[in-house]
Design a protein around this motif. Structure first.
Motif, short mmCIF file in Angstrom:
data_model
loop_
_atom_site.label_atom_id
_atom_site.label_comp_id
_atom_site.label_asym_id
_atom_site.label_seq_id
_atom_site.Cartn_x
_atom_site.Cartn_y
_atom_site.Cartn_z
N MET A 1 1.91 -0.99 -12.31
CA MET A 1 1.50 -1.78 -13.48
C MET A 1 -0.03 -1.97 -13.50
O MET A 1 -0.67 -1.76 -14.51
N LEU A 2 -0.58 -2.36 -12.36
CA LEU A 2 -2.04 -2.57 -12.31
C LEU A 2 -2.78 -1.24 -12.45
O LEU A 2 -3.84 -1.16 -13.08
N GLY A 3 -2.18 -0.20 -11.86
CA GLY A 3 -2.83 1.12 -11.90
C GLY A 3 -2.99 1.66 -13.31
O GLY A 3 -3.83 2.54 -13.56
N GLY B 1 9.28 -1.63 -2.69
CA GLY B 1 9.55 -1.65 -4.14
C GLY B 1 8.60 -2.56 -4.90
O GLY B 1 8.03 -2.15 -5.92
N VAL B 2 8.40 -3.76 -4.39
CA VAL B 2 7.49 -4.69 -5.07
C VAL B 2 6.07 -4.11 -5.10
O VAL B 2 5.40 -4.11 -6.13
N ALA B 3 5.64 -3.58 -3.94
CA ALA B 3 4.28 -3.03 -3.87
C ALA B 3 4.12 -1.86 -4.84
O ALA B 3 3.13 -1.78 -5.58
N LEU B 4 5.10 -0.96 -4.86
CA LEU B 4 5.00 0.23 -5.73
C LEU B 4 4.92 -0.16 -7.20
O LEU B 4 4.10 0.36 -7.96
N LEU B 5 5.78 -1.09 -7.62
CA LEU B 5 5.87 -1.39 -9.05
C LEU B 5 4.67 -2.23 -9.52
O LEU B 5 4.18 -2.02 -10.63
N ALA C 1 1.91 0.16 3.19
CA ALA C 1 0.58 -0.32 3.59
C ALA C 1 -0.50 0.24 2.65
O ALA C 1 -1.40 -0.49 2.21
N VAL C 2 -0.38 1.52 2.32
CA VAL C 2 -1.35 2.13 1.40
C VAL C 2 -1.25 1.49 0.02
O VAL C 2 -2.26 1.18 -0.63
N LEU C 3 -0.01 1.27 -0.44
CA LEU C 3 0.17 0.64 -1.76
C LEU C 3 -0.48 -0.75 -1.81
O LEU C 3 -1.17 -1.08 -2.77
N ILE C 4 -0.25 -1.53 -0.76
CA ILE C 4 -0.84 -2.88 -0.73
C ILE C 4 -2.37 -2.79 -0.69
O ILE C 4 -3.07 -3.52 -1.39
N GLY C 5 -2.86 -1.86 0.10
CA GLY C 5 -4.32 -1.66 0.16
C GLY C 5 -4.89 -1.28 -1.20
O GLY C 5 -5.95 -1.78 -1.61
N LEU C 6 -4.17 -0.41 -1.91
CA LEU C 6 -4.66 0.01 -3.22
C LEU C 6 -4.60 -1.13 -4.24
O LEU C 6 -5.47 -1.24 -5.12
N ILE C 7 -3.59 -1.99 -4.12
CA ILE C 7 -3.52 -3.16 -5.01
C ILE C 7 -4.73 -4.06 -4.76
O ILE C 7 -5.41 -4.50 -5.69
N VAL C 8 -5.02 -4.30 -3.48
CA VAL C 8 -6.17 -5.14 -3.13
C VAL C 8 -7.46 -4.51 -3.66
O VAL C 8 -8.32 -5.18 -4.24
N VAL D 1 -7.71 -5.01 -7.43
CA VAL D 1 -8.00 -6.40 -7.81
C VAL D 1 -9.43 -6.79 -7.43
O VAL D 1 -10.17 -7.33 -8.26
N LEU D 2 -9.82 -6.46 -6.19
CA LEU D 2 -11.13 -6.92 -5.71
C LEU D 2 -12.28 -6.02 -6.15
O LEU D 2 -13.32 -6.49 -6.61
N ALA D 3 -12.09 -4.72 -6.01
CA ALA D 3 -13.21 -3.81 -6.31
C ALA D 3 -13.30 -3.49 -7.80
O ALA D 3 -14.39 -3.25 -8.32
N ARG D 4 -12.17 -3.47 -8.47
CA ARG D 4 -12.19 -3.09 -9.88
C ARG D 4 -11.92 -4.25 -10.83
O ARG D 4 -11.99 -4.08 -12.04
N GLY D 5 -11.58 -5.40 -10.28
CA GLY D 5 -11.35 -6.57 -11.13
C GLY D 5 -10.15 -6.44 -12.05
O GLY D 5 -10.06 -7.09 -13.10
N ILE D 6 -9.19 -5.59 -11.65
CA ILE D 6 -7.99 -5.39 -12.49
C ILE D 6 -6.98 -6.51 -12.21
O ILE D 6 -6.76 -6.89 -11.07
N SER D 7 -6.40 -7.04 -13.29
CA SER D 7 -5.37 -8.07 -13.11
C SER D 7 -4.31 -7.90 -14.18
O SER D 7 -4.46 -7.08 -15.10
#
Lengths: 78, 502
Positions: free
Chosen positions: B290-292, B282-286, B198-205, B208-214
């Motif tokens: 990559m985005l991180g 696994g998907v969320a972590l990887l 849940a934390v990983l998915i939140g950090l991905i969001v 993407v949204l707050a930092r514009g990373i893609s």
């Protein structure tokens, strides 16, 4: 549940074995993953090479869940 | 620091309270070593995940995704394929385990090949190979505690603190054995892989949204898979996934999960429960890793991506939670390793040559676990520059157990001569090749040393199976074992001599 070995042969249905073999093929066959090397074309919003790995993962996951559900329904999971 | 260390302290206390409240009392060594084969699917699933994925997933593999990119997904492919193997092995291993009261992986090899010496060999390989990974796991806690101290502690001080915490945790592992491990795995697993995902998915969001990373901003090399003409070789990825999937079951602390379930159905259901969690995690972590890589500071310290992004997104509170999640994952892996090793010392080494009572076996297992905790804690506090190379070497070696293990379960032919010779030669070949060509073999199109050694090992096993046919008595014994699985014979009808003769 317990299982003392009296019931159920070890045979999985042919489609389960077939799907498990396909799992190995899609995850391991080099020509498949070579085809995605550096491929960034967007598929489902992700670069193709990432989509490949995610699709493989979903395919393997689905095979195990489907195998269990099918065997549990037919009473062959034990 | 109060927030981060406070979160760690509260989590640690909760785990101890859970263990204390469980009020475990082991009646015999089977209770201590495999929890009396009493766990249902949910406990099995979480216990498998908590042992399979160490805390280093967040640092080493998160860091690999941040620095090398998409190739890091190999860990997900092999982690899921290994569950397919679990599904296939569930029935034979559990039935043999229940019928013959098997408590360890070498127990199963000894039964299948009718040899007590293979038990010793497998145990020695397993124990020796596990130590470098145990030490690495303890040292990885140094990274965790350094971040929790907000840089106040030096790395050496952070390692010592991490070792002290994980060593203290082992008091309950030693006292409570496998039941304690599995019960705490449930609590630790929920934190590490459900809250962690849940934390990983939140950090991905957030990225993407707050930092514009893609993905668009990432370098082309982050999307490379070693292919024809690559430096590593076109079979490198194949080799990593193959050895990862089959090698996973060679670790004693993973294999013993097959003995802790209360039945075959629980094992299969646990596979079906664990695999979606593994997929999401696994998907969320990887993808997170990559985005991180685009977050400032990560490119210089990719292994810290989990802590850097958590702190950036959610301040000290989220950093504290990130630390708790890594600790939860680390505890499960370390506890499982130490518990399984202690059981092997008692059951497969000492108990293999001396007749010991149930209480004696438990006492020896506890002493073994205590000694291993002290040894690995001491090693973790030393500077050992070759430790990681040793760990890789150990991995290439231990996967040689795969040939007798899998062929022994799925093929009636095969004998102790092929099993022992293949395993020993395979181990030596793997070590020699790894020392000569660390990482991968350029002349073998990128295959790893362990993969090449597996071919040698397999050739020996199969050749011996045909060159030295099983005796009539041995064939009957093996037939009886397989009859049990196939339901042609009940446990009560098994002959006395089916357990290994000598």
């Amino acid at each position: 549940m317990s299982d003392d070995g009296k019931t159920n042969p070890n045979n999985h249905a042919a489609w389960i074995i077939g799907w498990f073999i396909l799992d190995a093929v899609v995850a391991l066959a080099p020509p498949i993953y070579w085809a995605f090397d550096r491929n960034r074309t967007a598929i489902l919003g992700l670069p193709a090479v990432v989509t490949y790995f995610v699709a493989v993962a979903v395919f393997i996951t689905a095979s195990i869940v489907a195998a269990y559900l099918a065997e549990a329904r037919s009473g062959k999971a034990g | 620091m109060l927030i981060t260390f406070g979160a760690i302290a509260i989590f640690f206390a909760v785990i101890i309270v859970v263990l204390q409240l469980s009020g475990i009392k082991d009646r015999d060594f089977t209770d201590y070593a495999v929890g009396g084969r009493s766990f249902g699917a949910r406990y099995q699933a979480m216990s498998f995940l908590n042992t399979w994925y160490p805390g280093a997933m967040f640092t080493a593999f998160g860091g690999m995704a941040a620095s090398a990119g998409v190739i890091s997904f190999y860990v997900l492919s092999y982690s899921l394929l290994t569950v397919v193997l679990m599904y296939l092995m569930a029935k034979p291993v559990w039935i043999w385990g229940k019928t013959f009261n098997l408590r360890t992986q070498p127990d199963l090899l000894a039964l299948r090949f009718g040899s007590r010496h293979i038990r010793t060999i497998a145990a020695v390989v397993g124990i020796i190979s596990g130590v470098p990974w145990l030490v690495l796991g303890m040292q990885a806690l140094g990274t965790l505690f350094q971040h929790m101290s907000l840089g106040t502690l030096s790395f050496a001080e952070a390692v010592m603190l991490g070792v002290a915490v994980i060593a203290l945790r082992q008091v309950w592992t030693v006292r409570m054995g496998m039941r304690g491990v599995v019960i705490s795995d449930m609590a630790q697993g929920i934190v590490a892989y459900i809250i962690g995902s849940a934390v990983l998915i939140g950090l991905i969001v957030w990225m993407v949204l707050a930092r514009g990373i893609s993905f668009d901003a990432l370098d082309q090399k982050m999307f490379a898979i070693p292919s024809v003409g690559s430096a590593e070789g076109p079979l490198y990825l194949f080799s990593l996934i193959l050895t990862g999937a089959i090698g996973g079951w060679c670790w004693p602390y993973i294999f013993v999960r097959l003995f802790t379930a209360d039945g075959v159905e629980s094992l299969k259901k646990s596979a079906a429960l664990a695999v979606p969690l593994s997929l999401i995690f696994g998907v969320a972590l990887l993808i997170f890793g990559m985005l991180g890589s685009q977050v400032p500071g990560v490119s210089a310290h990719p292994n810290d991506v989990w802590f850097i992004v958590s702190k950036e997104a959610g301040g000290l509170w989220l950093l504290g939670l990130a630390g708790v999640i890594v600790l939860a994952a680390s505890m499960g892996h370390t506890d499982g390793n130490i518990q399984a090793t202690g059981a092997q010392i008692a059951n497969d080494l000492v108990g293999n040559y001396w007749q010991l009572g149930e209480r004696q076996l438990i006492v020896i297992a506890k002493l073994g676990m205590l000694a291993l905790t002290i040894l690995s804690s001491w090693l973790a506090c030393l500077e050992l520059p070759a430790l990681f190379s040793l760990a890789v070497l150990a991995y290439q070696g231990i996967i040689q157990l795969a040939v007798p293990q899998f062929l022994g379960i799925f093929w009636k032919r095969g004998n102790k001569y092929g099993a022992i010779a293949g395993m020993v030669v395979g181990f030596v070949v793997a070590v020699v090749l790894e020392l000569g060509y660390p990482g991968y073999l350029p002349w073998a199109y990128g295959l790893t040393s362990g993969a090449v050694a597996l071919v040698v090992n397999l050739t020996i096993y199969v050749a011996m199976a045909y060159l030295i046919p099983q005796s009539q008595a041995e064939r009957r014994r093996v037939e009886e074992l397989f009859d049990l699985i196939e339901g042609k014979r009940s446990a009560a009808a098994v002959s006395k001599g089916v357990r290994e003769p000598a």
